[in-house]
Design an enzyme around this catalytic site. Structure first.
Site, PDB file in Angstrom:
ATOM      1  N   ASP A  10      45.877  31.594  49.705  1.00 22.42           N
ATOM      2  CA  ASP A  10      46.949  32.156  48.875  1.00 22.42           C
ATOM      3  C   ASP A  10      48.072  31.125  48.761  1.00 22.42           C
ATOM      4  O   ASP A  10      48.601  30.649  49.756  1.00 22.42           O
ATOM      5  CB  ASP A  10      47.475  33.441  49.518  1.00 22.42           C
ATOM      6  CG  ASP A  10      48.428  34.209  48.610  1.00 22.42           C
ATOM      7  OD1 ASP A  10      48.280  35.442  48.502  1.00 22.42           O
ATOM      8  OD2 ASP A  10      49.326  33.585  48.020  1.00 22.42           O
ATOM      9  N   ASP A 108      46.696  33.189  42.085  1.00 22.22           N
ATOM     10  CA  ASP A 108      46.917  32.192  43.141  1.00 22.22           C
ATOM     11  C   ASP A 108      46.160  32.502  44.424  1.00 22.22           C
ATOM     12  O   ASP A 108      46.537  32.040  45.494  1.00 22.22           O
ATOM     13  CB  ASP A 108      48.417  32.049  43.437  1.00 22.22           C
ATOM     14  CG  ASP A 108      48.956  33.142  44.343  1.00 22.22           C
ATOM     15  OD1 ASP A 108      48.447  34.272  44.267  1.00 22.22           O
ATOM     16  OD2 ASP A 108      49.877  32.858  45.125  1.00 22.22           O
ATOM     17  N   GLU A 109      45.094  33.287  44.322  1.00 24.53           N
ATOM     18  CA  GLU A 109      44.430  33.783  45.524  1.00 24.53           C
ATOM     19  C   GLU A 109      42.916  33.786  45.365  1.00 24.53           C
ATOM     20  O   GLU A 109      42.404  34.165  44.317  1.00 24.53           O
ATOM     21  CB  GLU A 109      44.819  35.253  45.628  1.00 24.53           C
ATOM     22  CG  GLU A 109      45.453  35.708  46.872  1.00 24.53           C
ATOM     23  CD  GLU A 109      45.717  37.193  46.705  1.00 24.53           C
ATOM     24  OE1 GLU A 109      45.163  37.942  47.506  1.00 24.53           O
ATOM     25  OE2 GLU A 109      46.428  37.586  45.764  1.00 24.53           O
TER      26      GLU A 109
HETATM   27  P1  TTP Z   1      51.886  36.370  45.363  1.00 20.05           P
HETATM   28  O1  TTP Z   1      50.814  35.530  45.973  1.00 20.05           O
HETATM   29  O2  TTP Z   1      51.946  37.805  45.722  1.00 20.05           O
HETATM   30  O3  TTP Z   1      53.329  35.762  45.713  1.00 20.05           O
HETATM   31  P2  TTP Z   1      53.802  34.258  45.818  1.00 20.05           P
HETATM   32  O4  TTP Z   1      52.678  33.296  45.695  1.00 20.05           O
HETATM   33  O5  TTP Z   1      54.927  34.047  44.855  1.00 20.05           O
HETATM   34  O6  TTP Z   1      54.437  34.194  47.268  1.00 20.05           O
HETATM   35  P3  TTP Z   1      53.681  34.198  48.667  1.00 20.05           P
HETATM   36  O7  TTP Z   1      54.027  32.882  49.307  1.00 20.05           O
HETATM   37  O8  TTP Z   1      54.264  35.359  49.412  1.00 20.05           O
HETATM   38  O9  TTP Z   1      52.221  34.348  48.400  1.00 20.05           O
HETATM   39  O10 TTP Z   1      51.799  36.296  43.792  1.00 20.05           O
HETATM   40  C1  TTP Z   1      51.406  35.109  43.102  1.00 20.05           C
HETATM   41  C2  TTP Z   1      52.195  34.956  41.825  1.00 20.05           C
HETATM   42  O11 TTP Z   1      52.025  36.109  40.993  1.00 20.05           O
HETATM   43  C3  TTP Z   1      53.692  34.850  42.034  1.00 20.05           C
HETATM   44  O12 TTP Z   1      54.103  33.512  42.270  1.00 20.05           O
HETATM   45  C4  TTP Z   1      54.260  35.408  40.771  1.00 20.05           C
HETATM   46  C5  TTP Z   1      53.236  36.408  40.323  1.00 20.05           C
HETATM   47  N1  TTP Z   1      53.707  37.784  40.636  1.00 20.05           N
HETATM   48  C6  TTP Z   1      54.444  38.471  39.682  1.00 20.05           C
HETATM   49  O13 TTP Z   1      54.674  37.962  38.584  1.00 20.05           O
HETATM   50  N2  TTP Z   1      54.900  39.722  39.980  1.00 20.05           N
HETATM   51  C7  TTP Z   1      54.674  40.330  41.190  1.00 20.05           C
HETATM   52  O14 TTP Z   1      55.122  41.469  41.422  1.00 20.05           O
HETATM   53  C8  TTP Z   1      53.912  39.608  42.167  1.00 20.05           C
HETATM   54  C9  TTP Z   1      53.647  40.208  43.520  1.00 20.05           C
HETATM   55  C10 TTP Z   1      53.441  38.351  41.843  1.00 20.05           C
HETATM   56 MG    MG Z   2      50.923  33.613  46.797  1.00 22.10          MG
END
Ligand code: TTP
Ligand code: MG
Length: 364
Positions: A10, A108-109
């Protein structure tokens, strides 16, 4: 079944990290990707925030106006989705060089199955370091990885040492690994279910793991068994491409909350037209139409209907969403946001699907 080696990857603060990479002047600073804050009057939400911005309490899905109050000096930027998709593809291509058994679950996962490719979890940790390093070298971004014997534990693990983390749960230690975590971390446990479980006396995953499984089934139905298994670190789901979530959606946040059904119905028409247009452009059709309504108090509801055939015509999407809206009871509350999603997608002519739901909110 041999002991599996499952990796969950992730990316860290993905959209914000991309902005910091592309704009060196943003590095080390609070960056918020999302709607325009309009000096505190903006009505959309935060997509994501850099780790510097999270120190102010800003997080995904928070109203942008609240983020602005918490940290007005942050750098606020709109999302550049095509750039994020481009990097996402690059990251997935890197992951594919480690194993063809990969399941992307969001922009992103992804899960990777390294069973048989590494000898044990110590070797897997080594592979994890190489994966992180390769992502860093080829994209300039950091990822957090979780390594375990199944998907659920791997996903929990990747979150524990964010950002730039690498967490391994060795085989046999799953139960212990999960025991002190709050029940909210269990898959399928949202806010409402968590409250119900708390009333039943469960606070941690360990509390559920210790309970008699038959008791749980009596109280929660067959889902109780699923929950008990997860709590005990048991999850046999394979890493496979088939369960990738595919949906496309569009939504509108009103500048002021609305209670006039005519305005809502006209907005639904516009959304349906926009959605149909982008579906045709991408060459996709879908079978499930979901209406999303967020009320003035942020309570959010969805209504779904699945059709026997695949569609992408504006009229069909509109009429389904309209009947769902007309059957919905707002109980006197005004509406803040309305949206339509189409899922259970199919391809026309074998074109590659967009794997990502469209995040964020569009203003009107
Ligand atoms: P995530 O992997 O949930 O968050 P992140 O990568 O920003 O942070 P983390 O380090 O905690 O993993 O989500 C990936 C991307 O998806 C995030 O950068 C932006 C988008 N996203 C949204 O647009 N709205 C949301 O509510 C979420 C959870 C994510
Ligand atoms: Mg993330």
């Amino acid at each position: 079944m041999p002991t599996r080696v499952i990796v969950h990857v992730d990316m860290d603060a993905f959209f914000a990290a991309v902005e910091q990479m592309d704009h060196p002047e943003y590095r080390g600073k609070p960056v918020v990707v999302g709607a325009d804050p309009m000096a505190g009057r903006g009505r959309g939400v935060v997509s994501t925030a850099s780790y510097e911005a999270r120190q102010y309490g800003i997080h995904s899905a928070m109203p942008i106006s609240r983020a602005y109050r918490l940290c007005p000096q942050a750098i606020y930027v709109r999302g550049r989705y095509s750039r994020y998709r481009e990097l996402s593809r690059k990251i997935m291509d890197i992951l594919k060089t480690f194993t063809p058994i990969i399941q992307q679950i969001s922009i992103d996962e992804a899960f990777l199955d390294l069973t048989g490719r590494v000898k044990d979890h110590a070797e897997a940790e080594h592979a994890g370091r190489r994966i992180k390093q390769k992502i860093r070298e080829e994209t300039g971004l950091t990822a957090s990885l979780g390594i375990a014997t199944n998907k659920f534990v791997a996903k929990i693990a990747s979150d524990l040492e964010k950002p730039d983390g690498l967490t391994v749960c060795p085989p046999g230690e799953e139960k212990q690994f999960l025991a002190d975590l709050p029940i909210r971390k269990l898959w399928g446990v949202g806010e409402k279910t968590a409250k119900k479980l708390m009333r039943m006396g469960f606070r941690t995953i360990g509390d559920i793991a210790k309970t008699d499984q038959l008791d749980l089934v009596r109280q929660l139905g067959s889902w109780g068994l699923q929950l008990w298994k997860l709590a005990n670190g048991i999850d046999n789901r394979p890493v496979s491409g088939t369960s990738v979530r595919k949906s496309i959606s569009e939504e509108t946040t009103f500048l002021e909350d609305v209670d006039d059904p005519q305005i809502i119905e006209e907005t639904l028409k516009k959304i349906a037209e926009g959605l149909a247009h982008s579906m045709r452009q991408k060459g996709i059709k879908g079978r499930t139409v979901t209406l999303k309504i967020r009320l003035e108090d942020f309570e959010t509801h969805t209504r779904s209907q699945t059709l026997p055939e695949f569609i992408n015509e504006a009229e069909t999407i509109h009429s389904l969403a309209l009947s769902q809206f007309r059957a919905f009871k707002t109980k006197g509350k005004k509406i803040r946001l309305i949206g339509i999603g189409v899922s259970q997608l199919n391809t026309i002519g074998g074109e590659q699907l967009s794997l990502f739901p469209l995040y964020g909110e569009k203003k009107m």
